[in-house]
Write an enzyme that holds these catalytic residues in place. Sequence first.
Site, PDB file in Angstrom:
ATOM      1  N   THR A  83       0.849  -1.184   0.000  1.00  0.00           N
ATOM      2  CA  THR A  83       0.000   0.000   0.000  1.00  0.00           C
ATOM      3  C   THR A  83       0.891   1.244   0.000  1.00  0.00           C
ATOM      4  O   THR A  83       2.054   1.179   0.400  1.00  0.00           O
ATOM      5  CB  THR A  83      -0.968  -0.004   1.198  1.00  0.00           C
ATOM      6  OG1 THR A  83      -0.201  -0.074   2.402  1.00  0.00           O
ATOM      7  CG2 THR A  83      -1.927  -1.187   1.125  1.00  0.00           C
ATOM      8  N   THR A 133       1.444   4.383   1.588  1.00  0.00           N
ATOM      9  CA  THR A 133       2.196   4.917   2.720  1.00  0.00           C
ATOM     10  C   THR A 133       3.117   3.852   3.313  1.00  0.00           C
ATOM     11  O   THR A 133       4.262   4.134   3.660  1.00  0.00           O
ATOM     12  CB  THR A 133       1.254   5.473   3.804  1.00  0.00           C
ATOM     13  OG1 THR A 133       0.457   6.515   3.217  1.00  0.00           O
ATOM     14  CG2 THR A 133       2.019   6.035   4.987  1.00  0.00           C
ATOM     15  N   CYS A 134       2.637   2.631   3.385  1.00  0.00           N
ATOM     16  CA  CYS A 134       3.443   1.537   3.940  1.00  0.00           C
ATOM     17  C   CYS A 134       4.697   1.295   3.102  1.00  0.00           C
ATOM     18  O   CYS A 134       5.797   1.122   3.640  1.00  0.00           O
ATOM     19  CB  CYS A 134       2.613   0.256   4.025  1.00  0.00           C
ATOM     20  SG  CYS A 134       1.099   0.440   4.982  1.00  0.00           S
ATOM     21  N   SER A 135       4.534   1.287   1.798  1.00  0.00           N
ATOM     22  CA  SER A 135       5.646   0.982   0.888  1.00  0.00           C
ATOM     23  C   SER A 135       6.566   2.162   0.628  1.00  0.00           C
ATOM     24  O   SER A 135       7.769   1.974   0.438  1.00  0.00           O
ATOM     25  CB  SER A 135       5.102   0.492  -0.455  1.00  0.00           C
ATOM     26  OG  SER A 135       4.503  -0.773  -0.313  1.00  0.00           O
ATOM     27  N   LEU A 182       7.983   1.591   5.671  1.00  0.00           N
ATOM     28  CA  LEU A 182       9.053   0.598   5.556  1.00  0.00           C
ATOM     29  C   LEU A 182      10.391   1.222   5.156  1.00  0.00           C
ATOM     30  O   LEU A 182      11.426   0.874   5.747  1.00  0.00           O
ATOM     31  CB  LEU A 182       8.651  -0.507   4.576  1.00  0.00           C
ATOM     32  CG  LEU A 182       9.643  -1.665   4.430  1.00  0.00           C
ATOM     33  CD1 LEU A 182       9.825  -2.417   5.738  1.00  0.00           C
ATOM     34  CD2 LEU A 182       9.193  -2.604   3.321  1.00  0.00           C
TER      35      LEU A 182
END
Length: 159
Positions: A45, A47-49, A53
């Site tokens: 996703t 923001t996560c990627s 992270l």
Amino acid sequence: MTIAVGDRIPESTVTYFEDGIQTASTLDLMGTGKVVLFAVPGAFTPTCSNKHLPGYIKHIEDFAARGVKVFCVSVNDAFVMDAWGKERGIPANLHLLADGNAAFTKALGLELDGTKNGMGIRAKRFAMYIEDGVVKVLNIEAPGEFRVSSAEAMLEAIS
């Protein structure tokens, strides 16, 4: 009930991919020593990627220098987490954990209901610092935000 500073992390089972799917107890992984656990609502996703992270990848050696192991958990399966880690080029000392049925996330009381967006039950975006199984710092993001669970915020919190 949401886990709080001073609480012990709950015993649950998570999976990860290493020569096939492996199963481990959360207490075996995070019950001793210094640990940062951060959660993302979903691998791959935006923001996560693109934000969450990458910060931990960039600062993984800063955590290692402090003797801190780093784990990322998401309500995804081990195959997805493995593919995400490969695609993002994670270092070997950043451990991706799958909580496919959200059992660990629910035990923490940090689940997010994403059903209205077709995502089912996910983990809230959070980060916690754990010493010998006891939560010392707990940073939970407000919906739609990314500030307090970043690698930089956690490094500052444990300095």
